[in-house]
Enzyme design. Structure first.
Site, PDB file in Angstrom:
ATOM      1  N   ARG A 147     -24.087 -16.625 -13.145  1.00 40.61           N
ATOM      2  CA  ARG A 147     -24.746 -16.273 -14.410  1.00 40.61           C
ATOM      3  C   ARG A 147     -24.311 -17.281 -15.454  1.00 40.61           C
ATOM      4  O   ARG A 147     -23.115 -17.551 -15.589  1.00 40.61           O
ATOM      5  CB  ARG A 147     -24.331 -14.863 -14.834  1.00 40.61           C
ATOM      6  CG  ARG A 147     -25.058 -14.392 -16.068  1.00 40.61           C
ATOM      7  CD  ARG A 147     -24.458 -13.132 -16.659  1.00 40.61           C
ATOM      8  NE  ARG A 147     -23.508 -13.436 -17.713  1.00 40.61           N
ATOM      9  CZ  ARG A 147     -23.090 -12.555 -18.622  1.00 40.61           C
ATOM     10  NH1 ARG A 147     -23.532 -11.307 -18.588  1.00 40.61           N
ATOM     11  NH2 ARG A 147     -22.225 -12.899 -19.543  1.00 40.61           N
ATOM     12  N   TYR A 159     -22.377 -13.815 -28.010  1.00 44.84           N
ATOM     13  CA  TYR A 159     -21.984 -12.782 -27.048  1.00 44.84           C
ATOM     14  C   TYR A 159     -22.149 -13.323 -25.623  1.00 44.84           C
ATOM     15  O   TYR A 159     -23.143 -13.976 -25.310  1.00 44.84           O
ATOM     16  CB  TYR A 159     -22.861 -11.542 -27.248  1.00 44.84           C
ATOM     17  CG  TYR A 159     -22.380 -10.330 -26.498  1.00 44.84           C
ATOM     18  CD1 TYR A 159     -21.172  -9.739 -26.818  1.00 44.84           C
ATOM     19  CD2 TYR A 159     -23.130  -9.769 -25.469  1.00 44.84           C
ATOM     20  CE1 TYR A 159     -20.718  -8.620 -26.141  1.00 44.84           C
ATOM     21  CE2 TYR A 159     -22.696  -8.653 -24.781  1.00 44.84           C
ATOM     22  CZ  TYR A 159     -21.484  -8.086 -25.121  1.00 44.84           C
ATOM     23  OH  TYR A 159     -21.029  -6.987 -24.451  1.00 44.84           O
ATOM     24  N   ASP A 210     -28.368 -13.673 -18.855  1.00 43.66           N
ATOM     25  CA  ASP A 210     -28.366 -12.355 -19.505  1.00 43.66           C
ATOM     26  C   ASP A 210     -28.787 -12.508 -20.962  1.00 43.66           C
ATOM     27  O   ASP A 210     -28.129 -13.211 -21.739  1.00 43.66           O
ATOM     28  CB  ASP A 210     -26.935 -11.775 -19.421  1.00 43.66           C
ATOM     29  CG  ASP A 210     -26.898 -10.286 -19.740  1.00 43.66           C
ATOM     30  OD1 ASP A 210     -27.868  -9.777 -20.312  1.00 43.66           O
ATOM     31  OD2 ASP A 210     -25.871  -9.651 -19.411  1.00 43.66           O
ATOM     32  N   HIS A 212     -29.012  -9.913 -22.957  1.00 45.19           N
ATOM     33  CA  HIS A 212     -28.303  -8.862 -23.699  1.00 45.19           C
ATOM     34  C   HIS A 212     -29.213  -8.151 -24.685  1.00 45.19           C
ATOM     35  O   HIS A 212     -28.834  -7.942 -25.844  1.00 45.19           O
ATOM     36  CB  HIS A 212     -27.066  -9.441 -24.411  1.00 45.19           C
ATOM     37  CG  HIS A 212     -25.987  -9.873 -23.464  1.00 45.19           C
ATOM     38  ND1 HIS A 212     -25.578 -11.171 -23.319  1.00 45.19           N
ATOM     39  CD2 HIS A 212     -25.236  -9.162 -22.602  1.00 45.19           C
ATOM     40  CE1 HIS A 212     -24.627 -11.260 -22.420  1.00 45.19           C
ATOM     41  NE2 HIS A 212     -24.397 -10.051 -21.961  1.00 45.19           N
ATOM     42  N   GLU A 236     -31.840 -11.167 -17.140  1.00 43.37           N
ATOM     43  CA  GLU A 236     -31.315  -9.808 -17.322  1.00 43.37           C
ATOM     44  C   GLU A 236     -31.534  -9.282 -18.736  1.00 43.37           C
ATOM     45  O   GLU A 236     -31.370 -10.022 -19.711  1.00 43.37           O
ATOM     46  CB  GLU A 236     -29.810  -9.833 -17.015  1.00 43.37           C
ATOM     47  CG  GLU A 236     -29.158  -8.481 -17.174  1.00 43.37           C
ATOM     48  CD  GLU A 236     -27.644  -8.548 -17.043  1.00 43.37           C
ATOM     49  OE1 GLU A 236     -27.138  -9.547 -16.472  1.00 43.37           O
ATOM     50  OE2 GLU A 236     -26.982  -7.619 -17.524  1.00 43.37           O
ATOM     51  N   GLU A 262     -28.062  -1.986 -17.233  1.00 45.60           N
ATOM     52  CA  GLU A 262     -26.612  -1.723 -17.237  1.00 45.60           C
ATOM     53  C   GLU A 262     -26.251  -0.634 -18.253  1.00 45.60           C
ATOM     54  O   GLU A 262     -25.195  -0.026 -18.143  1.00 45.60           O
ATOM     55  CB  GLU A 262     -25.808  -3.005 -17.482  1.00 45.60           C
ATOM     56  CG  GLU A 262     -25.923  -3.550 -18.873  1.00 45.60           C
ATOM     57  CD  GLU A 262     -25.178  -4.868 -19.062  1.00 45.60           C
ATOM     58  OE1 GLU A 262     -25.098  -5.657 -18.116  1.00 45.60           O
ATOM     59  OE2 GLU A 262     -24.684  -5.098 -20.172  1.00 45.60           O
ATOM     60  N   ARG A 283     -29.792  -2.576 -12.629  1.00 47.23           N
ATOM     61  CA  ARG A 283     -28.427  -2.927 -13.050  1.00 47.23           C
ATOM     62  C   ARG A 283     -27.526  -1.696 -13.199  1.00 47.23           C
ATOM     63  O   ARG A 283     -26.316  -1.813 -13.352  1.00 47.23           O
ATOM     64  CB  ARG A 283     -28.489  -3.656 -14.401  1.00 47.23           C
ATOM     65  CG  ARG A 283     -29.153  -4.993 -14.339  1.00 47.23           C
ATOM     66  CD  ARG A 283     -28.237  -6.052 -13.802  1.00 47.23           C
ATOM     67  NE  ARG A 283     -27.145  -6.361 -14.702  1.00 47.23           N
ATOM     68  CZ  ARG A 283     -25.928  -6.697 -14.304  1.00 47.23           C
ATOM     69  NH1 ARG A 283     -25.631  -6.738 -13.018  1.00 47.23           N
ATOM     70  NH2 ARG A 283     -24.997  -6.994 -15.184  1.00 47.23           N
ATOM     71  N   GLU A 339     -22.722  -8.051  -9.303  1.00 50.25           N
ATOM     72  CA  GLU A 339     -21.982  -8.847 -10.283  1.00 50.25           C
ATOM     73  C   GLU A 339     -20.486  -8.749  -9.980  1.00 50.25           C
ATOM     74  O   GLU A 339     -19.973  -7.668  -9.698  1.00 50.25           O
ATOM     75  CB  GLU A 339     -22.248  -8.319 -11.699  1.00 50.25           C
ATOM     76  CG  GLU A 339     -21.528  -9.099 -12.784  1.00 50.25           C
ATOM     77  CD  GLU A 339     -21.846  -8.606 -14.191  1.00 50.25           C
ATOM     78  OE1 GLU A 339     -22.368  -7.474 -14.327  1.00 50.25           O
ATOM     79  OE2 GLU A 339     -21.572  -9.339 -15.151  1.00 50.25           O
ATOM     80  N   TRP A 402     -34.116  -6.000 -33.404  1.00 44.19           N
ATOM     81  CA  TRP A 402     -34.788  -7.041 -32.649  1.00 44.19           C
ATOM     82  C   TRP A 402     -35.831  -7.652 -33.505  1.00 44.19           C
ATOM     83  O   TRP A 402     -36.016  -7.248 -34.632  1.00 44.19           O
ATOM     84  CB  TRP A 402     -35.366  -6.578 -31.314  1.00 44.19           C
ATOM     85  CG  TRP A 402     -36.266  -5.394 -31.298  1.00 44.19           C
ATOM     86  CD1 TRP A 402     -36.843  -4.769 -32.378  1.00 44.19           C
ATOM     87  CD2 TRP A 402     -36.685  -4.671 -30.147  1.00 44.19           C
ATOM     88  NE1 TRP A 402     -37.596  -3.737 -31.975  1.00 44.19           N
ATOM     89  CE2 TRP A 402     -37.528  -3.648 -30.596  1.00 44.19           C
ATOM     90  CE3 TRP A 402     -36.451  -4.807 -28.792  1.00 44.19           C
ATOM     91  CZ2 TRP A 402     -38.130  -2.738 -29.719  1.00 44.19           C
ATOM     92  CZ3 TRP A 402     -37.053  -3.911 -27.943  1.00 44.19           C
ATOM     93  CH2 TRP A 402     -37.879  -2.878 -28.395  1.00 44.19           C
TER      94      TRP A 402
HETATM   95  O1  KDG Z   1     -19.450  -3.368 -21.848  1.00 41.49           O
HETATM   96  C1  KDG Z   1     -20.452  -4.307 -21.995  1.00 41.49           C
HETATM   97  C2  KDG Z   1     -20.306  -5.414 -20.980  1.00 41.49           C
HETATM   98  O2  KDG Z   1     -20.045  -4.904 -19.716  1.00 41.49           O
HETATM   99  C3  KDG Z   1     -21.562  -6.220 -20.894  1.00 41.49           C
HETATM  100  O3  KDG Z   1     -21.824  -6.839 -22.095  1.00 41.49           O
HETATM  101  C4  KDG Z   1     -21.456  -7.282 -19.844  1.00 41.49           C
HETATM  102  O4  KDG Z   1     -23.778  -7.715 -20.089  1.00 41.49           O
HETATM  103  C5  KDG Z   1     -22.796  -7.704 -19.384  1.00 41.49           C
HETATM  104  C6  KDG Z   1     -22.919  -8.098 -17.992  1.00 41.49           C
HETATM  105  O5  KDG Z   1     -24.053  -8.280 -17.561  1.00 41.49           O
HETATM  106  O6  KDG Z   1     -21.913  -8.228 -17.320  1.00 41.49           O
HETATM  107 MG    MG Z   2     -25.537  -7.656 -18.857  1.00 43.10          MG
END
Ligand code: KDG
Ligand code: MG
Length: 402
Positions: A147, A159, A210, A212, A236, A262, A283, A339, A402
């Site tokens: 990733r 981030y 990702d 996010h 992602e 996730e 996820r 992951e 957003w």
């Molecule tokens: O707690 C949040 C993290 O686990 C996250 O930001 C990590 O996005 C993440 C990932 O895909 O590992």
């Molecule tokens: Mg993630």
């Protein structure tokens, strides 16, 4: 067999983990991961005050009934805190079941579909050059899937990108840090990052990215389309999953595979995504998505729609979660990838892990149950420390939505 008691172990070997240990009258105990990053104590309270008292006296082998007891019985269904508590209970009960039958967890849920689990690692850098170099470093360690995230010029503290060469860790001690975010700057950088990476390393490495949850559907469609020539394994969380329909626009414009979930916690977060085949990978991890009992159903429904699993495996999921996930991934047919963000060395003092990394894959031992153990004396050496994930504001100071 009866459940006699349960204990919650909160420990901070480098980062916070919440572990549930359930004891039975047969002398067998089981472990479940109850860690919810930045909301650890909320899950502790939920377990301590509401779940554990109701568990005592139940037969731990009745995983299906106990799952429904807690899911239906709360009246206030779903939500990350409740579902993390249910997940931890479920994970611990399957651990007990495996130990009672003297067999590894994967044998209880289908046996072996594979001997080794494809994993992806993380590479990131303050800029494109550093990030691209770090992909090479991950490939040298043997990873076949990476990733990739890069710092965005003009944005402080992107981030997903480590600071000053430290290993990346999403939560920081104390209250949330406030970062600035600018989607237009981000959108301009990312396609070039992947173009450069492919130019240097070719096609023989899976690349993932990702977002996010930082894009609107139209922005996500743009980035997915522009990344098409780089052949990503997945993109992602391109949009926030609160609105499942938001994924439609991405599909209409691009063939870049999509992973999401996730932060999801039930099958009901996925129904439109599955039935309209708007995603390619799930996820949602065992620790937040209702444990083994619920994820077996989610994965089964996903398989009908040709969707694979790709469980979250960041450092805020404890080794207990990783072990359970590896058993799950060993057993089901529609596993895709896992992951793997290695924990700091100190974590292995507290948890006795039963898996290892080899040539791009994880291998899990045949120890009964999930096969993982916790050293409670060592855990006590590392008391809880408040830690938080950052929040984001736009450049004009507005909270980023957003
Ligand atoms: O707690 C949040 C993290 O686990 C996250 O930001 C990590 O996005 C993440 C990932 O895909 O590992
Ligand atoms: Mg993630």
């Amino acid at each position: 067999m009866k459940i006699t008691s349960a204990k919650i172990i909160v420990s901070c070997p480098g980062r916070n983990f919440v572990t549930l240990k359930i004891y039975t009258d047969s002398g067998i105990s089981g472990l479940g991961d109850a860690t919810l990053n930045g909301r650890e104590k909320a899950v502790v309270t939920c377990l301590e005050q509401y779940c554990i008292p109701a568990l005592i006296g139940k037969d731990p082998r009745n995983t299906e009934d106990i799952w429904h007891y807690f899911y239906l019985g709360v009246y206030w269904k779903r939500g990350a805190v409740t579902m993390t508590a249910i997940s931890a209970i479920d994970m611990a009960l399957w651990d007990i079941k495996g130990k009672a039958l003297n067999t590894p967890l994967y044998n209880l849920i289908g046996g072996k579909s594979r001997d080794k689990i494809l994993v992806y690692s993380h590479a990131n850098g303050k800029d494109i050059q550093e990030a691209v170099e770090n992909v090479g470093a991950e490939m040298e360690k043997g990873f076949r899937a990476v990733r990739l995230q890069a710092g965005i010029p003009g944005i402080s503290g992107t981030y997903g990108v480590a600071k000053e060469g430290k290993p990346y860790e999403p939560a920081e001690k104390g209250l949330p840090r406030e970062d600035t975010w600018d989607t237009s700057k981000y959108l301009n950088i990312i396609p070039g990052l992947f173009e450069k990476t492919r130019e240097i390393y070719g096609e023989d490495i899976h690349l993932l990215h990702d977002v996010h949850h930082r894009c609107k559907p139209v922005e996500a469609a743009r980035i997915a389309k522009e990344l098409e020539p780089s052949h990503l394994f997945w993109l992602e969380d391109p949009v926030s999953g609160e609105l499942q329909e938001g994924l439609r626009m991405i599909r209409q414009h691009s063939t870049t595979p999509v992973a999401i979930g996730e932060v999801f916690n039930t099958i009901y977060d996925y129904t439109t995504l599955f039935t309209e085949q708007l995603i390619d990978y799930i996820r949602m991890p065992l620790a937040h998505g209702g444990g083994i009992t619920h994820l077996l159903k989610v994965a089964a429904m996903a398989s009908v729609y040709k969707i694979h699993t790709g469980f979250h495996g960041a450092t805020d999921l404890s080794p207990v979660s990783m072990a359970a996930a590896l058993h799950f991934n060993t057993a089901i047919n529609n596993f895709g990838i896992q992951e793997y963000m290695p924990h700091q060395e100190v974590v292995n003092e507290v948890f006795h892990i039963n898996y290892h990394f080899k040539d791009g894959y994880m291998v899990i031992n045949d120890t009964p149950g999930t096969g993982i153990d916790i050293d409670e004396k060592k855990a006590a050496k590392y008391p809880y420390e408040r830690a938080s994930l950052p929040v984001n504001r736009k450049t004009d100071g507005t909270m980023f939505y957003w």
